[in-house]
Design a protein around this motif. Structure first.
Motif, PDB file in Angstrom:
ATOM      1  N   ALA A  44     104.025 -57.954 -92.658  1.00  0.00           N
ATOM      2  CA  ALA A  44     105.026 -58.978 -92.340  1.00  0.00           C
ATOM      3  C   ALA A  44     106.354 -58.339 -91.915  1.00  0.00           C
ATOM      4  O   ALA A  44     106.948 -58.740 -90.907  1.00  0.00           O
ATOM      5  N   ARG A  47     106.091 -56.851 -88.443  1.00  0.00           N
ATOM      6  CA  ARG A  47     106.038 -57.851 -87.364  1.00  0.00           C
ATOM      7  C   ARG A  47     107.380 -58.532 -87.149  1.00  0.00           C
ATOM      8  O   ARG A  47     107.804 -58.753 -86.020  1.00  0.00           O
ATOM      9  N   CYS A  48     108.074 -58.883 -88.235  1.00  0.00           N
ATOM     10  CA  CYS A  48     109.334 -59.622 -88.068  1.00  0.00           C
ATOM     11  C   CYS A  48     110.538 -58.692 -87.960  1.00  0.00           C
ATOM     12  O   CYS A  48     111.662 -59.154 -87.820  1.00  0.00           O
ATOM     13  N   LYS A  49     110.277 -57.380 -88.025  1.00  0.00           N
ATOM     14  CA  LYS A  49     111.322 -56.371 -87.870  1.00  0.00           C
ATOM     15  C   LYS A  49     112.454 -56.564 -88.874  1.00  0.00           C
ATOM     16  O   LYS A  49     113.637 -56.539 -88.534  1.00  0.00           O
ATOM     17  N   ALA A  52     111.009 -60.022 -95.258  1.00  0.00           N
ATOM     18  CA  ALA A  52     110.127 -61.186 -95.295  1.00  0.00           C
ATOM     19  C   ALA A  52     109.815 -61.479 -96.760  1.00  0.00           C
ATOM     20  O   ALA A  52     109.764 -60.567 -97.581  1.00  0.00           O
ATOM     21  N   THR A  81     101.294 -66.330 -86.245  1.00  0.00           N
ATOM     22  CA  THR A  81     102.752 -66.220 -86.289  1.00  0.00           C
ATOM     23  C   THR A  81     103.352 -67.520 -85.796  1.00  0.00           C
ATOM     24  O   THR A  81     102.977 -68.016 -84.734  1.00  0.00           O
ATOM     25  N   THR A  84     109.139 -68.939 -87.816  1.00  0.00           N
ATOM     26  CA  THR A  84     109.715 -68.163 -88.923  1.00  0.00           C
ATOM     27  C   THR A  84     108.660 -67.620 -89.875  1.00  0.00           C
ATOM     28  O   THR A  84     108.984 -66.816 -90.745  1.00  0.00           O
ATOM     29  N   SER A  85     107.418 -68.057 -89.728  1.00  0.00           N
ATOM     30  CA  SER A  85     106.392 -67.701 -90.714  1.00  0.00           C
ATOM     31  C   SER A  85     105.251 -66.891 -90.113  1.00  0.00           C
ATOM     32  O   SER A  85     105.037 -66.884 -88.906  1.00  0.00           O
ATOM     33  N   MET A  86     104.526 -66.222 -91.012  1.00  0.00           N
ATOM     34  CA  MET A  86     103.372 -65.404 -90.637  1.00  0.00           C
ATOM     35  C   MET A  86     102.268 -65.619 -91.659  1.00  0.00           C
ATOM     36  O   MET A  86     102.542 -65.739 -92.848  1.00  0.00           O
ATOM     37  N   ALA A 114     110.094 -64.892 -92.527  1.00  0.00           N
ATOM     38  CA  ALA A 114     111.129 -63.913 -92.185  1.00  0.00           C
ATOM     39  C   ALA A 114     112.453 -64.408 -92.749  1.00  0.00           C
ATOM     40  O   ALA A 114     112.777 -65.601 -92.634  1.00  0.00           O
ATOM     41  N   GLN A 121     115.854 -68.343 -94.028  1.00  0.00           N
ATOM     42  CA  GLN A 121     114.850 -68.201 -92.971  1.00  0.00           C
ATOM     43  C   GLN A 121     115.505 -67.814 -91.658  1.00  0.00           C
ATOM     44  O   GLN A 121     116.622 -68.237 -91.368  1.00  0.00           O
ATOM     45  N   ILE A 124     111.415 -65.191 -86.018  1.00  0.00           N
ATOM     46  CA  ILE A 124     110.716 -63.924 -85.805  1.00  0.00           C
ATOM     47  C   ILE A 124     110.944 -63.527 -84.355  1.00  0.00           C
ATOM     48  O   ILE A 124     110.722 -64.327 -83.449  1.00  0.00           O
TER      49      ILE A 124
END
Length: 137
Positions: A44, A47-49, A52, A81, A84-86, A114, A121, A124
């Motif tokens: 996570a 992916r969201c840099k 999370a 994805t 805001t969520s994964m 993220a 929140q 992403i």
């Protein structure tokens, strides 16, 4: 019993120790779940840099016991994805300390959001070209 036949790089690999077990020598489910959460968190954050947070764990299934001394490999794959969520599918596999056969012991879906420095929140960021899997094989 499901055995693993193809090579995948685990997000986490750890040996189950006596402090992680009940008196019968079986590893606590909470210990296993914590390592699965950490593995999903690695995916996570990448992916969201950034930061999370876990917001849900869905469909947690304990399929086989893990024993003291087992090597536990945890695999995590991003499957969805949102803004805001994964959603990350996670599997844990065990291997006897002296053996070669691997057996899936647990699986679940983890949902992360993220968050920013204030724990709110955030969106992403879009994937960049270097984030995409290589097509040359």
């Amino acid at each position: 019993m499901t055995t693993q036949s193809t090579f995948r790089e685990p997000a986490i690999r750890i040996t189950a120790m006596p402090a992680d077990a009940n008196p019968a020598g079986d590893i606590f489910g909470g210990w296993l779940m914590a390592h699965m959460d950490m593995a999903a968190g690695i995916v996570a954050a990448r992916r969201c840099k950034g930061r999370a947070a876990t917001v849900a764990v869905e469909a947690m299934k304990f399929l086989q016991p893990v024993r003291v001394g087992d090597e536990v490999s945890v695999y995590a794959d991003l499957v969805q994805t949102g803004r805001t969520s994964m959603v990350i599918e996670v599997e844990a596999w065990r291997r006897d300390r002296t053996g070669h056969e691997r057996t899936r012991v647990t699986q679940a879906r983890f949902v992360f959001v993220a968050i920013d420095a204030e724990r709110r929140q955030r969106a992403i960021p879009p994937l960049e070209e270097h984030d995409l899997p290589s097509q040359s094989q």
